[in-house]
Design an enzyme around this catalytic site. Structure first.
Site, PDB file in Angstrom:
ATOM      1  N   CYS A   8       0.546  -2.795   6.466  1.00 28.35           N
ATOM      2  CA  CYS A   8       0.763  -1.738   6.309  1.00 28.35           C
ATOM      3  C   CYS A   8      -0.335  -0.962   6.673  1.00 28.35           C
ATOM      4  CB  CYS A   8       1.203  -1.832   4.008  1.00 28.35           C
ATOM      5  SG  CYS A   8      -0.581  -2.279   2.813  1.00 28.35           S
ATOM      6  N   ARG A  14       1.483  -1.864  -0.113  1.00 27.45           N
ATOM      7  CA  ARG A  14       2.046  -2.651  -0.585  1.00 27.45           C
ATOM      8  C   ARG A  14       1.908  -3.294  -0.052  1.00 27.45           C
ATOM      9  NH1 ARG A  14       4.880   1.673   3.203  1.00 27.45           N
ATOM     10  NH2 ARG A  14       2.470   1.916   3.545  1.00 27.45           N
ATOM     11  N   ASP A 116       5.587   4.029   0.877  1.00 30.99           N
ATOM     12  CA  ASP A 116       4.354   3.791   0.855  1.00 30.99           C
ATOM     13  C   ASP A 116       3.932   4.745  -0.717  1.00 30.99           C
ATOM     14  OD1 ASP A 116       1.326   4.321   0.493  1.00 30.99           O
ATOM     15  OD2 ASP A 116       0.937   4.296   2.059  1.00 30.99           O
TER      16      ASP A 116
END
Length: 147
Positions: A8, A14, A116
């Site tokens: 990520c 994440r 996000d």
């Protein structure tokens, strides 16, 4: 398929969650995560840790690390959270192109991006966690078929 890399941006929200979920599915495989612009050395975000803990995952030992060329070469599969991540990775590491996939690519009609949640409220982290769980479930089945 024994080496799986999850990517990520900051490697604190994440990808650590996806890494932990994949490790729970495949304890014998090499699974790690990294960030395109990692907050190197930082622990997983407290909200990500809290929600993960509610689902039996421990992110307390995680520390963010920057993505490297070595990681891309080592991985058999690279899972990213958004199409933009895939494009950036393919541009920076063209030899890894065939092994980079979005975690939310569940087929043509079911593909989704994992937003996000960084600096967002708890609801954003919960939504990201659920999206990651869906993606990991799908990819775990595919990995088992390919292994």
């Amino acid at each position: 398929m024994n080496a799986i890399l999850v990517v990520c941006v900051g490697n604190i929200c994440r990808s650590p969650v996806a890494e932990a979920m994949l490790k729970a599915q495949f304890p014998g495989k090499q699974i790690w995560s990294a960030g395109l612009s990692a907050l190197v050395g930082e622990p997983a975000d407290p909200l990500a840790q809290s929600i993960a803990a509610e689902h039996g995952l421990d992110l307390s030992e995680h520390r963010a690390q920057q993505l490297t060329s070595w990681m891309c070469r080592q991985a058999d599969l690279i899972l990213v959270m958004e199409n933009g991540h895939r494009q950036q990775l393919e541009q920076q590491h063209p030899l890894a192109r065939g092994k980079i996939h979005c975690l939310g690519d569940l087929g043509v009609e079911d593909a989704f991006q994992i937003a996000d949640p960084y600096r967002q409220p708890r609801a954003a982290f919960a939504a990201a966690h659920e999206a990651i769980r869906r993606g990991v479930s799908y990819w775990a089945d595919r990995i088992r078929l390919l292994s």
